[in-house]
Motif scaffolding. Sequence first.
Motif, PDB file in Angstrom:
ATOM      1  N   ALA A  39      40.755  28.673  43.906  1.00 36.65           N
ATOM      2  CA  ALA A  39      42.004  28.622  43.142  1.00 36.65           C
ATOM      3  C   ALA A  39      42.440  30.015  42.688  1.00 36.65           C
ATOM      4  CB  ALA A  39      41.836  27.702  41.934  1.00 36.65           C
ATOM      5  N   GLY A  43      45.746  31.882  44.040  1.00 39.64           N
ATOM      6  CA  GLY A  43      46.772  32.276  43.083  1.00 39.64           C
ATOM      7  C   GLY A  43      47.025  33.771  43.090  1.00 39.64           C
ATOM      8  N   ARG A  44      45.952  34.539  43.151  1.00 41.04           N
ATOM      9  CA  ARG A  44      46.095  35.997  43.204  1.00 41.04           C
ATOM     10  C   ARG A  44      46.844  36.434  44.453  1.00 41.04           C
ATOM     11  NH1 ARG A  44      40.965  40.243  43.046  1.00 41.04           N
ATOM     12  NH2 ARG A  44      42.149  42.101  43.615  1.00 41.04           N
TER      13      ARG A  44
END
Length: 272
Positions: A39, A43-44
């Motif tokens: 996750a 997301g990064r």
Amino acid sequence: MNASYLSLSYWDVGLAGLFLVLNAGLSIWLRLGLARQIAVAAGRMVVQLLLIGLLLKAIFAIQSPWLTAGVGLAMIGFASREVWARQERKLRGPWGFALGGAAMALAATLVIVVGLSALIQPQPWWSPRFALPLFGMILGNALTGVSLALDTLSATLDRERRAVEAQLLLGATRWRALRPVTRRALRSGMMPIINSMAATGVVSLPGMMSGQILSGVDPTEAVKYQLLIMFLIGGATGLGVLLAVLGGVRRLTDARHRLRLDRLRAASPEAG
């Protein structure tokens, strides 16, 4: 081929992201402990790519050599930090950050300047539309090679310390005593790009080549560009690995031909 046919909506991208959600779900089910990492990494990646897309759009419009060079320096800084972070046993002081960064910067800058000014020849030769994506590909592959080479060098020296010191006590120079370790580090750093070149075209179609073909470029022309890019990447990676390993050997010994592992930090539990 109509380029608009290939345009994607954010909804399409989001649907593709469901495969990562599936991976995270499998991690939870199998108790792998990777769901959080998946996750965070996803997301990064999304945030970074969206920001870099906006940044590149502005840079392409401005067409400034100084701005292009500044972005290149920032890329080198981030790559240097990644090389430093991937070492299990880091060099103490500024050398830990500077050695890998300097090796990558010298190798990548030399290759990109020759590639743009003498081979691709965009107008102007430093055009950010060509320079920054190409520099990113070269730097990314050099980062992998340099980090692996330096990590192998320090780990192997730590493991074979007694054998190396025995040769030094018998009168061997530091370069002679560390030759097997140096060769192992060089091989480790070069192996990823060698494997990548060997698999290209048979096992995998590179992203740049695939993108050009999807956008309507003749496949034979796309192949020529991809070969050029791979040769530049291979050359920069090899040169960067060589500079980093030789610099590491020099730093981990001294003028009196003594092994100086005291210049390495202790391995951290979270390394890697």
